[in-house]
Design an enzyme around this catalytic site. Sequence first.
Site, PDB file in Angstrom:
ATOM      1  N   ARG A  16      -2.679  46.330  12.072  1.00 19.18           N
ATOM      2  CA  ARG A  16      -2.389  46.407  13.322  1.00 19.18           C
ATOM      3  C   ARG A  16      -3.190  44.997  14.399  1.00 19.18           C
ATOM      4  O   ARG A  16      -3.527  44.106  13.388  1.00 19.18           O
ATOM      5  CB  ARG A  16      -3.924  47.870  13.537  1.00 19.18           C
ATOM      6  CG  ARG A  16      -5.724  47.481  13.059  1.00 19.18           C
ATOM      7  CD  ARG A  16      -6.324  47.969  13.837  1.00 19.18           C
ATOM      8  NE  ARG A  16      -6.096  47.546  15.708  1.00 19.18           N
ATOM      9  CZ  ARG A  16      -6.698  46.218  15.389  1.00 19.18           C
ATOM     10  NH1 ARG A  16      -7.224  45.642  14.208  1.00 19.18           N
ATOM     11  NH2 ARG A  16      -6.878  46.030  16.917  1.00 19.18           N
ATOM     12  N   GLY A  17      -3.150  45.117  15.503  1.00 16.20           N
ATOM     13  CA  GLY A  17      -2.874  44.566  16.822  1.00 16.20           C
ATOM     14  C   GLY A  17      -1.533  43.858  16.491  1.00 16.20           C
ATOM     15  O   GLY A  17      -0.954  43.705  16.348  1.00 16.20           O
ATOM     16  N   ALA A  18      -1.452  43.716  17.821  1.00 14.66           N
ATOM     17  CA  ALA A  18      -0.191  43.254  18.136  1.00 14.66           C
ATOM     18  C   ALA A  18       0.343  42.454  17.677  1.00 14.66           C
ATOM     19  O   ALA A  18       1.575  42.563  17.354  1.00 14.66           O
ATOM     20  CB  ALA A  18       0.254  43.512  19.555  1.00 14.66           C
ATOM     21  N   CYS A 124     -11.432  46.225  22.445  1.00 14.42           N
ATOM     22  CA  CYS A 124     -10.901  46.481  21.322  1.00 14.42           C
ATOM     23  C   CYS A 124     -11.408  45.375  19.922  1.00 14.42           C
ATOM     24  O   CYS A 124     -11.617  45.151  20.244  1.00 14.42           O
ATOM     25  CB  CYS A 124      -9.649  46.963  21.708  1.00 14.42           C
ATOM     26  SG  CYS A 124      -8.358  47.775  20.141  1.00 14.42           S
ATOM     27  N   ASP A 193      -0.812  44.624  24.369  1.00 15.30           N
ATOM     28  CA  ASP A 193       0.285  44.898  23.746  1.00 15.30           C
ATOM     29  C   ASP A 193       1.436  44.730  23.966  1.00 15.30           C
ATOM     30  O   ASP A 193       2.745  44.313  23.635  1.00 15.30           O
ATOM     31  CB  ASP A 193      -0.149  46.330  23.129  1.00 15.30           C
ATOM     32  CG  ASP A 193      -1.319  46.535  21.969  1.00 15.30           C
ATOM     33  OD1 ASP A 193      -2.464  46.563  23.073  1.00 15.30           O
ATOM     34  OD2 ASP A 193      -0.776  46.853  20.999  1.00 15.30           O
TER      35      ASP A 193
HETATM   36  P1  RI2 Z   1      -3.620  41.098  18.694  1.00 14.34           P
HETATM   37  C1  RI2 Z   1      -4.065  46.185  19.814  1.00 14.34           C
HETATM   38  O1  RI2 Z   1      -3.679  47.072  19.465  1.00 14.34           O
HETATM   39  C2  RI2 Z   1      -5.409  46.382  20.744  1.00 14.34           C
HETATM   40  O2  RI2 Z   1      -4.748  46.896  21.788  1.00 14.34           O
HETATM   41  C3  RI2 Z   1      -5.263  44.829  21.354  1.00 14.34           C
HETATM   42  O3  RI2 Z   1      -5.832  44.859  22.747  1.00 14.34           O
HETATM   43  C4  RI2 Z   1      -3.856  43.812  21.119  1.00 14.34           C
HETATM   44  O4  RI2 Z   1      -3.405  44.691  19.779  1.00 14.34           O
HETATM   45  C5  RI2 Z   1      -4.013  42.555  21.235  1.00 14.34           C
HETATM   46  O5  RI2 Z   1      -4.145  42.601  19.912  1.00 14.34           O
HETATM   47  P2  RI2 Z   1      -3.185  48.830  18.061  1.00 14.34           P
HETATM   48  O6  RI2 Z   1      -2.543  47.334  17.292  1.00 14.34           O
HETATM   49  O7  RI2 Z   1      -1.849  40.761  18.845  1.00 14.34           O
HETATM   50  O8  RI2 Z   1      -4.865  48.247  17.275  1.00 14.34           O
HETATM   51  O9  RI2 Z   1      -4.623  39.967  20.717  1.00 14.34           O
HETATM   52  O10 RI2 Z   1      -3.002  49.687  18.844  1.00 14.34           O
HETATM   53  O11 RI2 Z   1      -4.598  40.800  17.999  1.00 14.34           O
END
Ligand code: RI2
Length: 305
Positions: A16-18, A124, A193
Amino acid sequence: VSIEETASNIKDMEIRGAGKIARCAVIALKEHALNIDADTPELYLKALGEGSAELKNTRPTAVSLSNALSHVMHKARGETIDEIKDNLVKAVDDFVETSIGAIERIATIGSHRIADGDVILTHCNSTAAIRTIVKAHEDGKQIRVYATETRPRHQGYITARALAEKGVPVMLIVDAAVRFFMQKVDIVIIGADTVASNGVVINKIGTSQVALAASEARVPVLVCAEGYKFSRETAMGRIVEIEERNPSEIVDITEFEGLDVEVKNPVFDQTPPRYIDSIVTELGVISPFAAYEVIRKFEEESKDV
Ligand code: RI2
């Protein structure tokens, strides 16, 4: 790792994390590219396209995923299978390196906006935001961070751990306490995201409430977002789909058995540009109202292929 495994890990939020989603997806596509058994370049490209589509369909909101896959697929060209393969492998390796470099650049630029003694609030778990905060700490600034728990998946725990392990003091708070603590905050730093062409930032559910509370308390909101999180599709009129996940992430639904209770679990929301002070990209700090220019810049670059 296979396409299927990576796709399932992205769906389950194991990955996870965009930004990380985008990197893991193109790496899975590269592995797939190295193992496709096809007789002609057309069949090879077809199999590659199917793999890319499977990865793209895992989560709908973060444009980083589709941007990364489209970018490497666009570069997968050639007369022969080997040529296409080599070009894709190179594109994936370049993307991964460039995207990691972008985070470092954002951290360097964004950390200049953090002053010694600042109290920061983050929501988050964003690699780009955390790296920016850690950079300020490494530069010797005495900072403290409020990290929201981030219901329902508690990504705030990951943030709290990551910052504390780097030596940044953290105060973990429930999401509902954001407005309560906002008076003590100097700057809000979050990730994204997707950034739409009109400057709307799509980020984890609750971000717009954080921004609203910040605006009320005159606290600037800094968004850390790599260029490939800007959505070209929104400039063409597309609306960003907000993912709704299983209600079981929030509560055991048998809790309300027989009762007319529906549990809703949207996982992202939209923050209008007027609640955002600046967006830090690898190109520099921009006003959210300049989002369209970033989209144009990356569009120009992709034409140079
Ligand atoms: P980075 C995450 O989404 C969060 O919403 C976070 O703020 C965003 O991605 C960007 O993250 P999720 O995958 O790319 O947890 O900066 O639903 O790591």
